[in-house]
Design a protein around this motif. Sequence first.
Motif, PDB file in Angstrom:
ATOM      1  N   HIS A  84       0.835  -1.203   0.000  1.00  0.00           N
ATOM      2  CA  HIS A  84       0.000   0.000   0.000  1.00  0.00           C
ATOM      3  C   HIS A  84       0.876   1.262   0.000  1.00  0.00           C
ATOM      4  CE1 HIS A  84      -3.493   2.507   0.683  1.00  0.00           C
ATOM      5  NE2 HIS A  84      -2.877   3.070   1.717  1.00  0.00           N
ATOM      6  N   SER A  86       2.508   1.719  -3.407  1.00  0.00           N
ATOM      7  CA  SER A  86       1.565   2.192  -4.421  1.00  0.00           C
ATOM      8  C   SER A  86       1.268   3.678  -4.243  1.00  0.00           C
ATOM      9  CB  SER A  86       0.277   1.382  -4.386  1.00  0.00           C
ATOM     10  OG  SER A  86      -0.450   1.661  -3.208  1.00  0.00           O
ATOM     11  N   ARG A 101      -2.376  -0.802  -6.371  1.00  0.00           N
ATOM     12  CA  ARG A 101      -1.789  -1.825  -5.510  1.00  0.00           C
ATOM     13  C   ARG A 101      -1.657  -3.153  -6.244  1.00  0.00           C
ATOM     14  NH1 ARG A 101      -5.333  -1.724  -0.208  1.00  0.00           N
ATOM     15  NH2 ARG A 101      -6.875  -1.375  -1.808  1.00  0.00           N
ATOM     16  N   SER A 117       1.737  -5.311  -6.513  1.00  0.00           N
ATOM     17  CA  SER A 117       1.732  -6.699  -6.070  1.00  0.00           C
ATOM     18  C   SER A 117       2.186  -7.635  -7.182  1.00  0.00           C
ATOM     19  CB  SER A 117       0.337  -7.078  -5.599  1.00  0.00           C
ATOM     20  OG  SER A 117       0.279  -8.434  -5.268  1.00  0.00           O
TER      21      SER A 117
END
Length: 123
Positions: A18, A21, A28, A32
């Motif tokens: 988080h 990002s 996100r 990921s």
Amino acid sequence: MQTSSTNIYERLCNKSIHEISLLLNIPRSTVSGIITKLKQLGTTATQPPRGRPRKMTERGQHMLKRTLRRSRQLSAESIAKDLQTLCCLQISTVHRELHGMGFHGQAAASKPYITKCNAKRQM
């Protein structure tokens, strides 16, 4: 030698997905995915394209367009024969190639025969 993405990963590894990002202003799920790809493959480079390469080259597409523009009423079979004789391309997917280029089989619009006399009557 390390890629820039692995350097970024090493610098940001103590931060959460988080936080990364928010810092990079990307979703996100993207962060990921990149981290997962780095862990699995060791790089974020894209893999080579999958599937069979196209048989029709750009030159062949140009020849197909020229053949079609010369005579719009040719069938796909006759166009395939023309391509085979002109540039030694044996292609069975002429119909698919034409659709990909934006040409679709359509009936010509019916136009009434208008003579000078009929034109005067219509006015």
